[in-house]
Design a protein around this motif. Structure first.
Motif, PDB file in Angstrom:
ATOM      1  N   PHE A  19      44.981  27.755 -31.327  1.00  0.00           N
ATOM      2  CA  PHE A  19      43.596  27.834 -31.755  1.00  0.00           C
ATOM      3  C   PHE A  19      42.617  27.149 -30.798  1.00  0.00           C
ATOM      4  N   PRO A  20      42.950  26.004 -30.193  1.00  0.00           N
ATOM      5  CA  PRO A  20      42.002  25.421 -29.233  1.00  0.00           C
ATOM      6  C   PRO A  20      41.623  26.366 -28.100  1.00  0.00           C
ATOM      7  N   PHE A  21      42.556  27.195 -27.660  1.00  0.00           N
ATOM      8  CA  PHE A  21      42.257  28.124 -26.562  1.00  0.00           C
ATOM      9  C   PHE A  21      41.393  29.282 -27.055  1.00  0.00           C
ATOM     10  N   VAL A  22      41.576  29.682 -28.316  1.00  0.00           N
ATOM     11  CA  VAL A  22      40.724  30.709 -28.910  1.00  0.00           C
ATOM     12  C   VAL A  22      39.294  30.193 -29.020  1.00  0.00           C
ATOM     13  N   MET A  23      39.145  28.977 -29.527  1.00  0.00           N
ATOM     14  CA  MET A  23      37.817  28.421 -29.694  1.00  0.00           C
ATOM     15  C   MET A  23      37.194  28.037 -28.352  1.00  0.00           C
ATOM     16  N   PHE A  24      38.014  27.679 -27.377  1.00  0.00           N
ATOM     17  CA  PHE A  24      37.492  27.383 -26.047  1.00  0.00           C
ATOM     18  C   PHE A  24      36.765  28.606 -25.498  1.00  0.00           C
ATOM     19  N   GLN A  25      37.374  29.757 -25.666  1.00  0.00           N
ATOM     20  CA  GLN A  25      36.739  30.990 -25.232  1.00  0.00           C
ATOM     21  C   GLN A  25      35.424  31.227 -25.974  1.00  0.00           C
ATOM     22  N   MET A  26      35.409  30.970 -27.277  1.00  0.00           N
ATOM     23  CA  MET A  26      34.188  31.158 -28.053  1.00  0.00           C
ATOM     24  C   MET A  26      33.094  30.194 -27.584  1.00  0.00           C
ATOM     25  N   MET A  27      33.468  28.945 -27.336  1.00  0.00           N
ATOM     26  CA  MET A  27      32.469  27.963 -26.913  1.00  0.00           C
ATOM     27  C   MET A  27      31.948  28.257 -25.511  1.00  0.00           C
ATOM     28  N   LEU A  28      32.818  28.761 -24.637  1.00  0.00           N
ATOM     29  CA  LEU A  28      32.368  29.138 -23.302  1.00  0.00           C
ATOM     30  C   LEU A  28      31.385  30.303 -23.355  1.00  0.00           C
ATOM     31  N   SER A  29      31.761  31.343 -24.079  1.00  0.00           N
ATOM     32  CA  SER A  29      30.984  32.583 -24.056  1.00  0.00           C
ATOM     33  C   SER A  29      29.724  32.512 -24.908  1.00  0.00           C
ATOM     34  N   ALA A  30      29.808  31.878 -26.080  1.00  0.00           N
ATOM     35  CA  ALA A  30      28.648  31.826 -26.980  1.00  0.00           C
ATOM     36  C   ALA A  30      27.783  30.600 -26.733  1.00  0.00           C
ATOM     37  N   GLY A  31      28.424  29.445 -26.517  1.00  0.00           N
ATOM     38  CA  GLY A  31      27.669  28.209 -26.393  1.00  0.00           C
ATOM     39  C   GLY A  31      27.228  27.898 -24.986  1.00  0.00           C
ATOM     40  N   ALA A  32      28.189  27.776 -24.067  1.00  0.00           N
ATOM     41  CA  ALA A  32      27.875  27.321 -22.717  1.00  0.00           C
ATOM     42  C   ALA A  32      27.196  28.411 -21.891  1.00  0.00           C
ATOM     43  N   MET A  33      27.951  29.453 -21.540  1.00  0.00           N
ATOM     44  CA  MET A  33      27.352  30.521 -20.745  1.00  0.00           C
ATOM     45  C   MET A  33      26.309  31.282 -21.554  1.00  0.00           C
ATOM     46  N   GLY A  34      26.566  31.448 -22.850  1.00  0.00           N
ATOM     47  CA  GLY A  34      25.571  32.095 -23.703  1.00  0.00           C
ATOM     48  C   GLY A  34      24.279  31.309 -23.747  1.00  0.00           C
ATOM     49  N   GLY A  35      24.387  29.977 -23.801  1.00  0.00           N
ATOM     50  CA  GLY A  35      23.190  29.156 -23.762  1.00  0.00           C
ATOM     51  C   GLY A  35      22.449  29.288 -22.447  1.00  0.00           C
ATOM     52  N   GLY A  36      23.207  29.391 -21.342  1.00  0.00           N
ATOM     53  CA  GLY A  36      22.578  29.610 -20.043  1.00  0.00           C
ATOM     54  C   GLY A  36      21.833  30.926 -19.983  1.00  0.00           C
ATOM     55  N   VAL A  37      22.415  31.958 -20.600  1.00  0.00           N
ATOM     56  CA  VAL A  37      21.776  33.284 -20.641  1.00  0.00           C
ATOM     57  C   VAL A  37      20.492  33.227 -21.465  1.00  0.00           C
ATOM     58  N   SER A  38      20.577  32.671 -22.684  1.00  0.00           N
ATOM     59  CA  SER A  38      19.390  32.577 -23.540  1.00  0.00           C
ATOM     60  C   SER A  38      18.302  31.749 -22.880  1.00  0.00           C
ATOM     61  N   SER A  39      18.701  30.659 -22.226  1.00  0.00           N
ATOM     62  CA  SER A  39      17.737  29.798 -21.557  1.00  0.00           C
ATOM     63  C   SER A  39      16.991  30.551 -20.464  1.00  0.00           C
ATOM     64  N   ALA A  40      17.739  31.271 -19.613  1.00  0.00           N
ATOM     65  CA  ALA A  40      17.110  31.993 -18.509  1.00  0.00           C
ATOM     66  C   ALA A  40      16.160  33.070 -19.025  1.00  0.00           C
ATOM     67  N   VAL A  41      16.610  33.829 -20.043  1.00  0.00           N
ATOM     68  CA  VAL A  41      15.779  34.898 -20.602  1.00  0.00           C
ATOM     69  C   VAL A  41      14.519  34.326 -21.249  1.00  0.00           C
ATOM     70  N   SER A  42      14.660  33.270 -22.037  1.00  0.00           N
ATOM     71  CA  SER A  42      13.504  32.712 -22.743  1.00  0.00           C
ATOM     72  C   SER A  42      12.512  32.075 -21.775  1.00  0.00           C
ATOM     73  N   ARG A  43      13.009  31.419 -20.720  1.00  0.00           N
ATOM     74  CA  ARG A  43      12.086  30.838 -19.744  1.00  0.00           C
ATOM     75  C   ARG A  43      11.318  31.921 -18.993  1.00  0.00           C
ATOM     76  N   ALA A  44      11.993  33.039 -18.713  1.00  0.00           N
ATOM     77  CA  ALA A  44      11.304  34.153 -18.051  1.00  0.00           C
ATOM     78  C   ALA A  44      10.212  34.732 -18.947  1.00  0.00           C
ATOM     79  N   LEU A  45      10.532  34.917 -20.218  1.00  0.00           N
ATOM     80  CA  LEU A  45       9.527  35.458 -21.139  1.00  0.00           C
ATOM     81  C   LEU A  45       8.401  34.455 -21.372  1.00  0.00           C
ATOM     82  N   GLY A  46       8.743  33.160 -21.421  1.00  0.00           N
ATOM     83  CA  GLY A  46       7.706  32.142 -21.583  1.00  0.00           C
ATOM     84  C   GLY A  46       6.732  32.129 -20.420  1.00  0.00           C
ATOM     85  N   ALA A  47       7.222  32.483 -19.233  1.00  0.00           N
ATOM     86  CA  ALA A  47       6.361  32.553 -18.048  1.00  0.00           C
ATOM     87  C   ALA A  47       5.669  33.907 -17.913  1.00  0.00           C
ATOM     88  N   GLY A  48       5.918  34.835 -18.874  1.00  0.00           N
ATOM     89  CA  GLY A  48       5.265  36.139 -18.864  1.00  0.00           C
ATOM     90  C   GLY A  48       5.902  37.166 -17.957  1.00  0.00           C
TER      91      GLY A  48
END
Length: 453
Positions: A61-90
């Motif tokens: 289970f730790p390896f299953v959740m590691f994948q979830m945390m990487l894709s949704a939390g870490a890299m997913g957070g990087g994706v959301s951050s980049a998209v939202s900052r771009a939209l915030g700048a217009g």
């Protein structure tokens, strides 16, 4: 919702923060509750196969959740951050191009994770202390589950793109549907409901693979068809190193944090494994709740990402910090309440999976130490996501480093001294508390930019 830079104000930049945060967090909460119920159902299915199967799930289970945390939390957070900052700048065109680059990152990461786990999985599980029937059950689950890694990465990446634009409803509805499908298919394929033969651990894992495959297809169609604020044009978007860098400078650094979390759990798992299968099964039930707290904190923390990211993109640093601290307070309250419940009544959770007295006793020992500090754990996790929205991932990573060092060093001493099980749980509790408190310090000390005049 108006476009940033248009005459009408963007409510993500002007509306009161707490109502916006609750509006964004509640759909995420519903989706994460469904995800948690799917995980509970999986564990209940596995419990039907006996203690060795539960012990095997604790290993994999730790390896299953590691994948979830990487894709949704870490890299997913990087994706959301980049998209939202771009939209915030217009800059909507940049946001669309970032979405395409995020998909390519997800495809590559999913393939790498599959290859790594299929080739190294047995060695990793054996190193954790897995042996005999428990190892066999873990491999039966993992060999199927990790075949679907690309689907998991795509679902979480595409959902992160949509969240970065301030739309929480579409990803939440999709994840809710994925969770329900996973519950049904896990029972059908794993336990043999209806005319289907029972496939055991492999069948339970296959239910998740099919469910995430369907979710990935739906979100891809949603973006490619222009039904979301972000458009996904794979063929018409050229690779740009700067766009990959914008995502990875946050996401890649943030990936260190879930690695630290999983390493911490793996160290503790190895320490508990020496006390036998029943202790490992009880600890596995306890840590499954701990891993499920991550999605709960995720539901709140990720709601702050577009608020923080767009505010940073627009130069509203004070508002960005206010959003971060508001989310942190909410996460602390919610996880603290859950921690109090399982501390006082651990069998409310443990009894869902086992009635074995030895397993129940081991899980109760875990909750007596871990439950009281779940609120601090939620505090650190929420600040982690808010920091991703600001594009400042280093502080939370340093907090996770401190936790890992404490657990690794303390675990070595406990192993040498051959101390009883409760000392391991006490170490786990101290590590959670350190993580939350140090996150507060690092976020306060990290500059998030200059306020727009």
């Amino acid at each position: 919702m108006s476009e940033p830079g248009a005459s009408a104000p963007n409510p993500l930049l002007t509306a009161p923060i707490l109502p916006l945060l609750l509006k964004f967090a509640l759909p995420n909460m519903v989706a994460m509750l469904a995800t948690a119920l799917a995980a509970i159902a999986e564990t209940a299915y596995v419990g039907r196969f006996g203690s060795p199967a539960l012990a095997g799930m604790a290993l994999v289970f730790p390896f299953v959740m590691f994948q979830m945390m990487l894709s949704a939390g870490a890299m997913g957070g990087g994706v959301s951050s980049a998209v939202s900052r771009a939209l915030g700048a217009g800059d909507a065109a940049r946001a669309n191009a970032l979405a395409v680059h995020a998909v390519w990152i997800a495809l590559a990461a999913g393939v790498v994770y599959t290859v790594a786990m299929l080739t190294l999985g047995e060695a990793l599980l054996s190193a954790l202390g897995g042996q005999g029937e428990a190892l066999a059950q873990a491999m039966a689950y993992g060999n199927v589950a990790f075949l679907g890694s690309v689907f998991v990465w795509l679902v979480n990446t595409l959902a992160s793109v949509i969240r970065g634009a301030g739309n929480m409803a579409a990803p939440s509805v999709t994840l809710f549907a994925v969770a329900l499908l996973q519950v049904v298919l896990g029972g059908v394929l794993g336990l043999g409901w209806g005319p289907f033969p029972p496939l055991g651990m492999a069948g339970v894992a296959a239910g998740g693979v099919v469910a995430y495959g369907a979710g990935a297809a739906w979100l891809w169609w949603t973006l490619a068809s222009g039904r979301a604020r972000i458009s996904l044009n794979m063929r018409g978007t050229r690779f740009e190193r700067a766009l990959f860098a914008d995502i990875l400078r946050v996401g890649a650094v943030a990936c260190i944090s879930p690695l630290q979390t999983v390493l911490t759990i793996l160290i503790l798992t190895r320490l508990v494994a020496q006390f036998g299968t029943d202790a490992l099964a009880g600890y596995g039930i306890g840590t499954r709740l701990e891993f499920l707290l991550v999605p709960v904190a995720f539901a709140i923390g990720v709601a702050s990402v577009p608020l923080v990211g767009m505010a940073i993109g627009a130069g509203l640093v004070v508002r960005a910090r206010r959003a971060a601290w508001t989310a942190a307070g909410l996460a602390t309250a919610v996880l603290g309440g859950l921690g109090l419940i399982v501390t006082l009544a651990p069998n409310l959770w443990t009894g869902l999976f086992s009635q074995d007295p030895a397993v129940l006793d081991a899980a109760a020992g875990y909750f007596r130490w871990a439950g009281p500090v779940y609120g601090l754990f939620g505090l650190g996790l929420s600040l982690y996501f808010s920091s991703l929205g600001a594009g400042k991932a280093v502080g939370p990573v340093l907090a996770g480093t401190l936790r890992l060092v404490m657990v690794a060093g303390g675990g070595l001493l406990l192993a040498l001294w051959q101390t009883p099980t409760w000392t391991i749980f006490a170490l786990l509790s101290a590590g959670m508390a350190l993580y939350g408190l140090s996150s507060v310090v690092f976020v306060r000390l990290t500059p998030w930019g200059v306020e727009k005049a």
